[in-house]
Scaffold this motif. Sequence first.
Motif, short mmCIF file in Angstrom:
data_model
loop_
_atom_site.label_atom_id
_atom_site.label_comp_id
_atom_site.label_asym_id
_atom_site.label_seq_id
_atom_site.Cartn_x
_atom_site.Cartn_y
_atom_site.Cartn_z
N GLN A 51 0.83 -1.20 0.00
CA GLN A 51 0.00 0.00 0.00
C GLN A 51 0.87 1.26 0.00
N GLN A 52 1.93 1.25 0.80
CA GLN A 52 2.84 2.40 0.85
C GLN A 52 3.54 2.61 -0.49
N THR A 55 1.12 4.22 -3.01
CA THR A 55 0.87 5.65 -2.85
C THR A 55 2.02 6.50 -3.42
N LYS A 56 3.21 5.91 -3.50
CA LYS A 56 4.38 6.64 -4.00
C LYS A 56 4.73 6.30 -5.44
#
Length: 268
Positions: A51-52, A55-56
């Motif tokens: 997920q992290q 987002t990037k």
Amino acid sequence: MKRKTYISFAIAILTFAMMVAGCRTARADKKQFAGTLEEPVMSDNMPDHVQQAMTKAMKYHCHDLFNDTENEINVASIDEVDETSTEGYGINVTKGAISTTFPNIRNTRAPQASYNAKTGDLWLTSSAMEGTGIRVEWLHQIRFGDNDLAYVKTEVNPYGVQQELQQRLRYSIKGETISLYDGDKLLATVTNSLKEMGGFDEQQPLWIAEQLYYDVSSGAPKVIFIPGVKYASAPVLFYDDMPELSVPLTIDENGLFTLHEITVIAQQ
């Protein structure tokens, strides 16, 4: 005359009693299937590190699952975000120029999608449980807002489908012959071919929901399921002789589903 009337009346009552007893005996011979799912299946969540990374990410690496060029709808599986594997999570839905990402829908086991332009429903399947001999799926009803953003209107939990099928399905066993019923309607009769398995399990030989998936190819979803047989000498279910069954499913505006007529689509 009165004596004849009494005799006729007594015969009628006796005949009726025998018919009722016969019906009760027939129904008593039919038993309920067991369900492999003990509780509602929990929704999946994409791992935190994926997920992290999402987002990037500068770029998603996807492959198409479904294309409807006429209605400008595309469904794709997200395989990687930049160089990070999504570990089997992530679906991207595009309508026109607007894309919506569903990070918590799994994309393993080749999800299927179809769009029904008349109802505005995009149907999408995804894996709920998988493994050797196990195929259990979610059904997602996706719609589009005025801005073409996609949203999940309804998700059908496989546990709920299992519970509904258990209310309807019955079986009876005579020797090596298994008969399957939808209530009192005979669906199929099969003969056991696995004679070396020590016979049917005495406590509970017939199960459903280890093979419970969907066909959405027509734009109207159908539940596909195969009953499993448990034998005395084996801890797992077998499907060698059992038919593949189909039942159309509809969902109302409140998100409640209805299962319709069960039919046999394939038999060993």
